[in-house]
Motif scaffolding. Structure first.
Motif, short mmCIF file in Angstrom:
data_model
loop_
_atom_site.label_atom_id
_atom_site.label_comp_id
_atom_site.label_asym_id
_atom_site.label_seq_id
_atom_site.Cartn_x
_atom_site.Cartn_y
_atom_site.Cartn_z
N UNK A 5 0.86 -1.18 0.00
CA UNK A 5 0.00 0.00 0.00
C UNK A 5 0.89 1.23 0.00
N UNK A 6 0.66 2.12 -0.92
CA UNK A 6 1.35 3.40 -0.95
C UNK A 6 0.30 4.49 -0.81
N UNK A 7 0.45 5.30 0.21
CA UNK A 7 -0.52 6.35 0.44
C UNK A 7 0.25 7.65 0.69
N UNK A 8 0.15 8.58 -0.24
CA UNK A 8 0.83 9.86 -0.11
C UNK A 8 0.04 10.78 0.82
N UNK A 9 0.71 11.81 1.35
CA UNK A 9 -0.01 12.76 2.21
C UNK A 9 -1.25 13.30 1.51
N UNK A 23 -5.68 12.63 9.52
CA UNK A 23 -5.78 11.81 8.31
C UNK A 23 -5.56 10.34 8.68
N UNK A 24 -6.50 9.50 8.32
CA UNK A 24 -6.35 8.06 8.49
C UNK A 24 -5.52 7.57 7.32
N UNK A 25 -4.24 7.32 7.54
CA UNK A 25 -3.32 6.92 6.48
C UNK A 25 -3.55 5.46 6.11
N UNK A 26 -3.57 4.59 7.13
CA UNK A 26 -3.83 3.16 6.93
C UNK A 26 -4.77 2.73 8.05
#
Length: 157
Positions: A5-9, A23-26
């Motif tokens: 999983x890649x999640x940018x700001x 922010x819920x990143x994961x």
């Protein structure tokens, strides 16, 4: 989760907790319960109270700003105090009292909880104007205890 999983700001979903937008990143669901990761902007006047989690370890990665951590006692005056700068990693094992506070005007943090079920508390408790944990029963349900007030707002630099 069957792949990386890649999640940018800014790619995660936002929710309100106290006076913060986080922010819920994961999510806990995305990791099969192993972890939850949030991104938060901390301010000196928004420090959490000194508290202990009984079910999860908590880690912080300081992305910007400086953050002071109190660790190891149920009294702020008796805690070990550490300052963390951008790039620092801080680990807080379960059952160890802790709190933190931005000592710059803002600090951006990634906050990782393992396992991730405590995420439910943050979503259920909600924003300051609609708090649902006033009786502390929600805190008890998620296994954490408040030991004292947040640290007083520091002089920022």
């Amino acid at each position: 989760m069957s792949s990386a999983l890649v999640r940018n700001p800014g790619d995660g979903t936002n929710f309100r907790y106290y006076t913060n937008v986080i922010e819920q990143v994961v999510s806990n669901a995305e990791t099969g319960g192993l972890a939850t990761v949030t991104r938060s902007i901390a301010r000196p006047d928004q420090a959490p109270p000194l508290h202990t989690h009984s079910r999860e370890d908590e880690s912080w990665i300081i992305l910007s700003g400086r953050v002071r951590f109190w660790v190891g006692s149920t009294s702020l005056d008796e805690c070990d105090v550490h300052e963390a700068e951008p790039g620092a990693f801080v680990y807080g094992p379960r059952s160890v009292p802790h709190t933190y506070q931005a000592i710059t005007s803002t600090a951006e943090l990634l906050i990782i909880c393992n396992p991730g079920a405590i995420e439910g508390y943050f979503h259920e408790a909600g924003a300051a104007d609609t708090r649902s944990d006033a009786s502390h029963s929600l805190m008890e349900e998620y296994g954490f205890v408040i030991h004292g007030n947040p640290p007083p707002a520091p002089q920022t630099y």
